[in-house]
Motif scaffolding. Structure first.
Motif, short mmCIF file in Angstrom:
data_model
loop_
_atom_site.label_atom_id
_atom_site.label_comp_id
_atom_site.label_asym_id
_atom_site.label_seq_id
_atom_site.Cartn_x
_atom_site.Cartn_y
_atom_site.Cartn_z
N UNK A 109 0.82 -1.21 0.00
CA UNK A 109 0.00 0.00 0.00
C UNK A 109 0.86 1.27 0.00
N UNK A 110 1.96 1.26 0.72
CA UNK A 110 2.87 2.41 0.71
C UNK A 110 3.48 2.62 -0.67
N UNK A 111 3.81 1.53 -1.34
CA UNK A 111 4.38 1.64 -2.69
C UNK A 111 3.36 2.21 -3.66
N UNK A 112 2.12 1.76 -3.58
CA UNK A 112 1.08 2.28 -4.46
C UNK A 112 0.81 3.76 -4.18
N UNK A 113 0.82 4.14 -2.90
CA UNK A 113 0.61 5.55 -2.55
C UNK A 113 1.74 6.42 -3.10
N UNK A 129 2.71 10.67 -15.95
CA UNK A 129 2.54 9.24 -16.19
C UNK A 129 3.88 8.55 -16.40
N UNK A 130 4.79 9.21 -17.09
CA UNK A 130 6.11 8.62 -17.33
C UNK A 130 6.87 8.45 -16.01
N UNK A 131 6.83 9.46 -15.15
CA UNK A 131 7.51 9.33 -13.86
C UNK A 131 6.85 8.27 -12.98
N UNK A 132 5.53 8.15 -13.05
CA UNK A 132 4.85 7.12 -12.27
C UNK A 132 5.21 5.72 -12.77
N UNK A 133 5.32 5.56 -14.08
CA UNK A 133 5.69 4.25 -14.63
C UNK A 133 7.13 3.91 -14.27
N UNK A 182 8.29 0.71 -12.05
CA UNK A 182 9.27 -0.27 -12.50
C UNK A 182 10.42 -0.42 -11.52
N UNK A 183 10.88 0.68 -10.96
CA UNK A 183 11.94 0.61 -9.96
C UNK A 183 11.48 -0.12 -8.69
N UNK A 200 6.46 -4.28 -4.74
CA UNK A 200 5.06 -4.37 -5.18
C UNK A 200 4.50 -5.78 -5.02
N UNK A 201 5.11 -6.60 -4.21
CA UNK A 201 4.61 -7.96 -3.99
C UNK A 201 3.96 -8.07 -2.64
#
Length: 71
Positions: free
Chosen positions: A13-17, A54-58, A62-63, A70-71
């Motif tokens: 959840x922290x990663x998604x935020x 969007x590019x920075x979010x992608x 990925x990082x 993200x698991x």
């Protein structure tokens, strides 16, 4: 066992935020009523801001995926 599951859930959840907050920060800065912002007089300025966010979010997603956050 429950604590480990909760830790993994909070890490996810922290990663998604973090991923969501990057485009929100960029659009918030560009939305301020000050002069001299890039793309102010261009008809594609809004599209540039959306694509940049969007590019920075992608890239950040990925990082984070590479580091297994993200698991």
């Amino acid at each position: 066992m429950m604590d480990n599951h909760l830790n993994n859930l909070m890490k996810y959840l922290d990663s998604i935020a973090l991923i969501i907050s990057i485009p929100a920060l960029i659009s918030g800065i560009w939305g301020m009523n000050v002069g001299g912002l890039p793309g102010k007089d261009n008809e594609f300025g809004f599209l540039w801001v959306i694509l940049f966010g969007a590019a920075l979010a992608i890239i950040s997603a990925l990082l984070l995926r590479k580091k297994n956050y993200l698991k």
